[in-house]
Scaffold this motif. Structure first.
Motif, PDB file in Angstrom:
ATOM      1  N   THR A 185     -22.186   6.102   9.368  1.00 61.14           N
ATOM      2  CA  THR A 185     -23.627   6.256   9.136  1.00 61.14           C
ATOM      3  C   THR A 185     -24.147   5.242   8.120  1.00 61.14           C
ATOM      4  O   THR A 185     -25.349   5.224   7.843  1.00 61.14           O
ATOM      5  N   ARG A 186     -23.252   4.434   7.556  1.00 55.40           N
ATOM      6  CA  ARG A 186     -23.712   3.371   6.653  1.00 55.40           C
ATOM      7  C   ARG A 186     -24.424   2.299   7.469  1.00 55.40           C
ATOM      8  O   ARG A 186     -23.985   1.944   8.561  1.00 55.40           O
ATOM      9  N   ILE A 187     -25.500   1.793   6.935  1.00 58.97           N
ATOM     10  CA  ILE A 187     -26.282   0.792   7.663  1.00 58.97           C
ATOM     11  C   ILE A 187     -25.643  -0.579   7.515  1.00 58.97           C
ATOM     12  O   ILE A 187     -25.481  -1.098   6.408  1.00 58.97           O
ATOM     13  N   VAL A 188     -25.256  -1.152   8.642  1.00 61.56           N
ATOM     14  CA  VAL A 188     -24.837  -2.555   8.709  1.00 61.56           C
ATOM     15  C   VAL A 188     -25.944  -3.278   9.462  1.00 61.56           C
ATOM     16  O   VAL A 188     -26.215  -2.984  10.630  1.00 61.56           O
ATOM     17  N   ASP A 189     -26.623  -4.185   8.794  1.00 57.16           N
ATOM     18  CA  ASP A 189     -27.772  -4.859   9.388  1.00 57.16           C
ATOM     19  C   ASP A 189     -27.411  -5.457  10.753  1.00 57.16           C
ATOM     20  O   ASP A 189     -26.415  -6.163  10.896  1.00 57.16           O
ATOM     21  N   HIS A 200     -36.328  14.269  17.036  1.00 54.30           N
ATOM     22  CA  HIS A 200     -36.385  13.412  18.211  1.00 54.30           C
ATOM     23  C   HIS A 200     -35.231  12.421  18.186  1.00 54.30           C
ATOM     24  O   HIS A 200     -34.971  11.779  17.168  1.00 54.30           O
ATOM     25  N   PHE A 201     -34.528  12.311  19.321  1.00 55.08           N
ATOM     26  CA  PHE A 201     -33.389  11.405  19.429  1.00 55.08           C
ATOM     27  C   PHE A 201     -33.889   9.993  19.698  1.00 55.08           C
ATOM     28  O   PHE A 201     -34.592   9.742  20.683  1.00 55.08           O
ATOM     29  N   ARG A 202     -33.510   9.044  18.824  1.00 51.55           N
ATOM     30  CA  ARG A 202     -33.948   7.667  18.961  1.00 51.55           C
ATOM     31  C   ARG A 202     -32.762   6.726  18.779  1.00 51.55           C
ATOM     32  O   ARG A 202     -31.831   7.023  18.019  1.00 51.55           O
ATOM     33  N   ILE A 203     -32.792   5.590  19.476  1.00 53.02           N
ATOM     34  CA  ILE A 203     -31.760   4.559  19.345  1.00 53.02           C
ATOM     35  C   ILE A 203     -32.439   3.290  18.864  1.00 53.02           C
ATOM     36  O   ILE A 203     -33.324   2.753  19.539  1.00 53.02           O
ATOM     37  N   LYS A 204     -32.019   2.807  17.682  1.00 50.95           N
ATOM     38  CA  LYS A 204     -32.681   1.662  17.070  1.00 50.95           C
ATOM     39  C   LYS A 204     -31.663   0.762  16.366  1.00 50.95           C
ATOM     40  O   LYS A 204     -30.622   1.219  15.906  1.00 50.95           O
ATOM     41  N   PHE A 205     -32.010  -0.515  16.278  1.00 53.52           N
ATOM     42  CA  PHE A 205     -31.298  -1.407  15.372  1.00 53.52           C
ATOM     43  C   PHE A 205     -31.855  -1.149  13.978  1.00 53.52           C
ATOM     44  O   PHE A 205     -33.081  -1.037  13.809  1.00 53.52           O
ATOM     45  N   LEU A 206     -30.988  -1.040  12.988  1.00 55.09           N
ATOM     46  CA  LEU A 206     -31.436  -0.738  11.633  1.00 55.09           C
ATOM     47  C   LEU A 206     -31.227  -1.928  10.712  1.00 55.09           C
ATOM     48  O   LEU A 206     -30.252  -2.667  10.829  1.00 55.09           O
ATOM     49  N   GLN A 207     -32.157  -2.070   9.806  1.00 54.45           N
ATOM     50  CA  GLN A 207     -32.075  -3.122   8.798  1.00 54.45           C
ATOM     51  C   GLN A 207     -32.573  -2.562   7.476  1.00 54.45           C
ATOM     52  O   GLN A 207     -33.644  -1.963   7.406  1.00 54.45           O
ATOM     53  N   ARG A 208     -31.782  -2.745   6.442  1.00 52.63           N
ATOM     54  CA  ARG A 208     -32.203  -2.267   5.126  1.00 52.63           C
ATOM     55  C   ARG A 208     -33.265  -3.189   4.535  1.00 52.63           C
ATOM     56  O   ARG A 208     -33.208  -4.405   4.696  1.00 52.63           O
ATOM     57  N   SER A 211     -37.465  -1.465   0.068  1.00 54.43           N
ATOM     58  CA  SER A 211     -38.146  -0.192  -0.169  1.00 54.43           C
ATOM     59  C   SER A 211     -37.761   0.909   0.810  1.00 54.43           C
ATOM     60  O   SER A 211     -38.243   2.023   0.712  1.00 54.43           O
ATOM     61  N   GLY A 212     -36.858   0.590   1.778  1.00 58.42           N
ATOM     62  CA  GLY A 212     -36.507   1.613   2.756  1.00 58.42           C
ATOM     63  C   GLY A 212     -35.697   1.058   3.897  1.00 58.42           C
ATOM     64  O   GLY A 212     -34.714   0.339   3.699  1.00 58.42           O
ATOM     65  N   ILE A 213     -36.144   1.342   5.127  1.00 57.86           N
ATOM     66  CA  ILE A 213     -35.417   0.953   6.334  1.00 57.86           C
ATOM     67  C   ILE A 213     -36.404   0.424   7.367  1.00 57.86           C
ATOM     68  O   ILE A 213     -37.505   0.945   7.533  1.00 57.86           O
ATOM     69  N   LYS A 214     -35.981  -0.636   8.089  1.00 56.76           N
ATOM     70  CA  LYS A 214     -36.762  -1.170   9.207  1.00 56.76           C
ATOM     71  C   LYS A 214     -36.049  -0.797  10.500  1.00 56.76           C
ATOM     72  O   LYS A 214     -34.834  -0.956  10.621  1.00 56.76           O
ATOM     73  N   LEU A 215     -36.808  -0.287  11.482  1.00 57.90           N
ATOM     74  CA  LEU A 215     -36.300   0.040  12.805  1.00 57.90           C
ATOM     75  C   LEU A 215     -36.730  -1.064  13.769  1.00 57.90           C
ATOM     76  O   LEU A 215     -37.917  -1.390  13.858  1.00 57.90           O
ATOM     77  N   LYS A 216     -35.767  -1.645  14.489  1.00 58.17           N
ATOM     78  CA  LYS A 216     -36.058  -2.738  15.409  1.00 58.17           C
ATOM     79  C   LYS A 216     -35.581  -2.357  16.811  1.00 58.17           C
ATOM     80  O   LYS A 216     -34.689  -1.528  16.971  1.00 58.17           O
ATOM     81  N   ASN A 217     -36.189  -2.984  17.818  1.00 59.50           N
ATOM     82  CA  ASN A 217     -35.879  -2.690  19.215  1.00 59.50           C
ATOM     83  C   ASN A 217     -35.464  -3.952  19.950  1.00 59.50           C
ATOM     84  O   ASN A 217     -35.957  -5.046  19.657  1.00 59.50           O
ATOM     85  N   PHE A 218     -34.569  -3.805  20.923  1.00 58.69           N
ATOM     86  CA  PHE A 218     -34.201  -4.943  21.761  1.00 58.69           C
ATOM     87  C   PHE A 218     -35.411  -5.391  22.574  1.00 58.69           C
ATOM     88  O   PHE A 218     -35.641  -6.575  22.773  1.00 58.69           O
ATOM     89  N   ASN A 219     -36.194  -4.426  23.052  1.00 58.21           N
ATOM     90  CA  ASN A 219     -37.425  -4.719  23.790  1.00 58.21           C
ATOM     91  C   ASN A 219     -38.565  -4.908  22.786  1.00 58.21           C
ATOM     92  O   ASN A 219     -39.504  -4.111  22.727  1.00 58.21           O
ATOM     93  N   SER A 220     -38.457  -5.973  21.999  1.00 61.88           N
ATOM     94  CA  SER A 220     -39.396  -6.165  20.887  1.00 61.88           C
ATOM     95  C   SER A 220     -40.790  -6.583  21.347  1.00 61.88           C
ATOM     96  O   SER A 220     -41.751  -6.501  20.572  1.00 61.88           O
TER      97      SER A 220
END
Length: 259
Positions: A185-189, A200-208, A211-220
């Motif tokens: 569960t540790r965030i590896v960018d 809600h179940f979500r699948i995202k690329f995570l980036q620290r 100030s927090g966390i950024k959620l990114k998508n392959f379908n950007s």
């Protein structure tokens, strides 16, 4: 720990790292270490006890071997390469798939993964429905222990779920089955994670971020990045379920085109 034992463990770690094809910097990133100095130290003294299990899974070697014990570096479940072909037979042979159902016994190298999904539950005095991610009874997914080992996943931490979003299309299709390592569960960018976002179940690329966390998508193109500050993460029941280590989906003839 004796000096001789430290030297042996250091030698074995260096061999495992070299055999993996990873650099020290790459391994440090995978393990979410603060810097490469840990890797340098391990080459001299061996991997510390609290990390040896995770390192063994990542480098695909036996934990006891990495600890300096008199055991093979790998067993059939951790072997990287198939045995050489005998009598000039072809190296790769296509075989028919073996169908199975819930009554088919597990093979020695198989494990059944639990299913997690969104469910609606009643809570509070007024019994107001809300969403939660829960393990549900019913279908199970058979998975190879060797495959999980190659991904650095402990079988006891593996679960699966169904993706119902197009945010990562066409990398992961809607309806695809995904494997989740709840032990990571540790965030590896740049890695992809399953998230429980307020039920809600979500699948995202995570980036620290600072100030927090950024959620990114392959379908950007169709799905914009999402930024959450720490107070929003706490307020919105934001939980990282684990890293996505595998996904698969069927391709019906009636499915829409991928491109």
């Amino acid at each position: 720990m004796s000096k001789q034992s430290q030297v042996l463990k250091g030698q074995r770690f260096r061999k495992a790292l070299e055999d993996s094809g990873l650099t020290g910097a790459q391994l440090a990133r995978i393990l979410d270490l603060e810097n490469d100095q840990n890797i340098t130290n391990w080459k001299a003294r061996g991997v510390p006890a609290y990390m040896v299990g995770e390192v063994a899974l990542t480098l695909i070697v036996e934990r006891e071997w990495l600890e300096g014990k008199d055991v093979p570096m790998r067993t059939p479940s951790t072997e990287r390469n198939p045995p050489p072909p005998a009598n000039g037979s072809p190296l790769y042979v296509l075989e028919l798939m073996s169908p199975w159902d819930s009554g088919t016994p597990l093979e020695a190298d198989e494990v059944e993964l639990r299913l997690y999904k969104e469910v609606e539950v009643l809570s509070g005095p007024g019994k107001i429905p809300r969403k939660e991610i829960q393990e549900v009874t019913g279908p199970k997914l058979r998975f190879s222990r060797a495959t999980m080992s190659s991904c650095g996943v402990d079988p006891s931490n593996a679960v699966f779920a169904i993706n119902h979003s197009n945010s990562n299309h066409p990398l992961i299709l809607s309806g695809a089955t995904v494997g989740i390592d709840t032990g990571m569960t540790r965030i590896v960018d740049g890695e992809m994670y399953a998230i429980d976002h307020d039920g809600h179940f979500r699948i995202k690329f995570l980036q620290r971020t600072t100030s927090g966390i950024k959620l990114k998508n392959f379908n950007s193109i169709k799905f914009a990045d999402e930024d959450y500050e720490f107070d929003q993460i706490m307020a919105q029941r934001f939980v990282i379920l684990g890293r996505i280590f595998w996904w698969s989906s069927i391709r019906p003839l009636t499915a829409p085109p991928l491109i």
